[in-house]
Scaffold this motif. Structure first.
Motif, PDB file in Angstrom:
ATOM      1  N   ARG A   1      -0.150-108.795 -74.427  1.00 35.85           N
ATOM      2  CA  ARG A   1      -0.145-108.339 -76.034  1.00 35.85           C
ATOM      3  C   ARG A   1       1.388-109.008 -76.401  1.00 35.85           C
ATOM      4  N   ASP A   2       2.339-108.951 -75.794  1.00 34.11           N
ATOM      5  CA  ASP A   2       3.501-109.472 -76.571  1.00 34.11           C
ATOM      6  C   ASP A   2       3.549-110.894 -76.690  1.00 34.11           C
TER       7      ASP A   2
ATOM      8  N   ASP B   1       3.168-113.321 -80.196  1.00 32.33           N
ATOM      9  CA  ASP B   1       3.940-114.493 -80.705  1.00 32.33           C
ATOM     10  C   ASP B   1       3.386-115.641 -80.731  1.00 32.33           C
ATOM     11  N   LEU B   2       2.181-116.077 -79.755  1.00 27.65           N
ATOM     12  CA  LEU B   2       1.551-117.371 -80.211  1.00 27.65           C
ATOM     13  C   LEU B   2       0.640-117.199 -81.395  1.00 27.65           C
ATOM     14  N   LEU B   3       0.063-116.202 -81.687  1.00 27.26           N
ATOM     15  CA  LEU B   3      -0.503-116.069 -82.992  1.00 27.26           C
ATOM     16  C   LEU B   3       0.110-116.133 -84.141  1.00 27.26           C
ATOM     17  N   ALA B   4       1.451-115.746 -83.847  1.00 25.44           N
ATOM     18  CA  ALA B   4       2.212-115.793 -84.910  1.00 25.44           C
ATOM     19  C   ALA B   4       2.629-117.226 -85.331  1.00 25.44           C
ATOM     20  N   ASP B   5       2.875-118.029 -84.208  1.00 25.71           N
ATOM     21  CA  ASP B   5       3.272-119.271 -84.362  1.00 25.71           C
ATOM     22  C   ASP B   5       2.162-120.124 -84.965  1.00 25.71           C
ATOM     23  N   VAL B   6       0.911-119.714 -85.272  1.00 29.39           N
ATOM     24  CA  VAL B   6      -0.178-120.456 -85.573  1.00 29.39           C
ATOM     25  C   VAL B   6      -0.798-119.752 -86.832  1.00 29.39           C
ATOM     26  N   SER B   7      -0.015-118.616 -87.435  1.00 28.64           N
ATOM     27  CA  SER B   7       0.209-118.117 -88.765  1.00 28.64           C
ATOM     28  C   SER B   7      -1.339-117.308 -89.002  1.00 28.64           C
ATOM     29  N   ILE B   8      -1.686-116.608 -87.804  1.00 33.66           N
ATOM     30  CA  ILE B   8      -2.778-115.580 -87.969  1.00 33.66           C
ATOM     31  C   ILE B   8      -2.187-114.253 -88.345  1.00 33.66           C
ATOM     32  N   PRO B   9      -2.559-113.658 -89.465  1.00 35.84           N
ATOM     33  CA  PRO B   9      -2.064-112.192 -89.870  1.00 35.84           C
ATOM     34  C   PRO B   9      -2.129-111.401 -89.058  1.00 35.84           C
ATOM     35  N   LEU B  10      -1.071-110.382 -88.580  1.00 35.02           N
ATOM     36  CA  LEU B  10      -1.331-109.421 -87.469  1.00 35.02           C
ATOM     37  C   LEU B  10      -2.080-108.347 -87.693  1.00 35.02           C
ATOM     38  N   ALA B  11      -2.434-108.077 -88.982  1.00 35.44           N
ATOM     39  CA  ALA B  11      -3.446-107.061 -89.602  1.00 35.44           C
ATOM     40  C   ALA B  11      -4.722-107.371 -89.135  1.00 35.44           C
ATOM     41  N   HIS B  12      -5.189-108.516 -89.002  1.00 33.71           N
ATOM     42  CA  HIS B  12      -6.391-108.880 -88.228  1.00 33.71           C
ATOM     43  C   HIS B  12      -6.630-108.823 -86.968  1.00 33.71           C
ATOM     44  N   VAL B  13      -5.382-108.749 -86.077  1.00 31.50           N
ATOM     45  CA  VAL B  13      -5.388-108.783 -84.729  1.00 31.50           C
ATOM     46  C   VAL B  13      -5.528-107.598 -84.307  1.00 31.50           C
ATOM     47  N   ARG B  14      -4.968-106.479 -84.961  1.00 29.13           N
ATOM     48  CA  ARG B  14      -4.944-105.042 -84.368  1.00 29.13           C
ATOM     49  C   ARG B  14      -5.880-104.278 -84.622  1.00 29.13           C
TER      50      ARG B  14
END
Length: 190
Positions: A172-173, A177-190
């Protein structure tokens, strides 16, 4: 499309091979089903564990009826589910190794008898001990409905997944971080 136009398998293909290729596209969490008591114990790696209900707590697992684990589950009416973390790839491979049988699969690893007597693997993400509520035999496999007897939950944020004939480690952690690097908003991940 008319119902007669739907084809489940082409006549000239090996249906089983095609079906396996299709099902490999479905990612599944990796668990080890454990069974038996005392020295007569075994386990197997599976991706076929799923929740049936929360109230009451029940789960389903599909097991090949020729597997030694099935015979012990059927005999004792109990089984363990050990959900594996990303750092437990070696255990997944060990319990799917056809050269190791029964008790040999547990040699040299951290495990103990759970409150029901079934073997429980140490360091799993979660463990569940279940009593068999029903066994539904179909074709080569049995669908086992388990009622929850006991459980333990780790706080580790990782998981092991099987997809497309290979294991994938999810943490998860680090994956956030990888998703943030490719600019995927965290709201869509949780």
């Amino acid at each position: 499309m008319a119902r007669s136009d739907i084809h489940l398998a082409r006549e000239n293909d090996e249906v089983e091979l095609q079906f396996r290729l299709i099902m490999r596209r479905l990612a599944g969490g990796v668990s080890i089903i454990t069974a038996g008591r005392g020295e007569d114990i075994t386990g197997m790696t599976v991706t076929s564990v799923t929740s049936l209900s929360v109230d009451p707590p029940r789960l389903l697992v599909s097991v090949n009826r020729q597997a030694s684990s099935f015979a012990l589950i059927e005999r004792h009416g109990l089984f363990g589910v050990n959900i594996l973390g990303a750092d437990q790839l070696d255990l997944a491979r060990r319990f799917s190794n056809g050269k190791l049988k029964g008790r040999q699969r547990f040699d040299g690893i951290d495990w103990s008898a759970g409150s029901s007597g079934v073997p429980i693997l140490g360091e799993s993400l979660a463990t569940l001990e279940c009593r068999v509520e029903e066994i539904i035999e179909r074709h080569s496999h049995a669908i086992i409905i388990g009622s929850l007897l006991d459980f333990d939950l780790s706080s580790r944020p990782s998981s092991l997944v099987y997809w497309n004939s290979g294991y994938i480690e999810i943490d998860r952690d680090s994956d956030l971080d990888l998703l943030a690097d490719v600019s995927i908003p965290l709201a869509h991940v949780r």
